[in-house]
Write an enzyme that holds these catalytic residues in place. Sequence first.
Site: not given
Ligand code: PGA
Length: 266
Positions: A11, A96, A166, A172, A212, A233
Amino acid sequence: MVEYTVFANWKMNKRIEEAVEFIEELTSFLLPIDKNLAVIMCIPYPYIDALVRKAEGGNVLIGAENVFYEECGEYTGEVSASMLASIGCSHVLIGHSERRKYFHENDSDVNKKALSVLRNRMTPIICIGETMEEREEGRVCTVLERQIRTCLAGIPKNRKLFIAYEPRWAIGTGKTPEMDEIENAHCYIREKIIEFYGETVSKNIALLYGGSVKPDNTFDICLLKDVDGVGVGGCSLDIDCFTKVIKEMIRASSRKYHPANEIAIN
Ligand code: PGA
């Protein structure tokens, strides 16, 4: 053949020195590891060129987090697929949930981006998944079906690509769906790809779960039917956390062997 794939999504994080150090550490961690594992780092645009060079000769692939679908022209601030290809970028994350949420990308934009990435000989990682509201309304399958139909329209038969399931509410947040929900969603996605595009296209599409993903859930997720790897992420920002995820994938791959789509669990 590659058994599992993991992609990282940094990100809008890290400074160049931190990014370089991370790739150096990751490359040496992967050096003794079996090549039956693809590790794709999707990173901010300004670092791609330098990190492609840094990663040369190792097992780490460098990807982008976004792209614009036009080739060139008056699109201030945008970056085209041919620009990314010209600096050795191999993969591009498309659609995304944060792109959809903050920049209002829709499935048709995602489709145009995917086609542009494929035209430029790179591999798209197309993100799909429902919002919490859609989940609560029991519309997960309807949403996935629409996304598969629109995002993949017109894709060439013999090109490899990834779909990342996702769920938007899992990104997140530290929350993940139950294991059977992940498996059902992946099986459903696989079924719809075959129904809409046929077996040949389906064989070239690997399905990854993201949202996550952490060291303590990677093993269980990777063992699920129709899961070919994970997207990471937050945990991918920390080398220890990320390499633990990779170790869990390796542990899972010794339990699950899946040439194309046939899966046998020991
Ligand atoms: P995360 O994000 O692992 O922090 O949940 C996943 C992503 O944004 O692809």
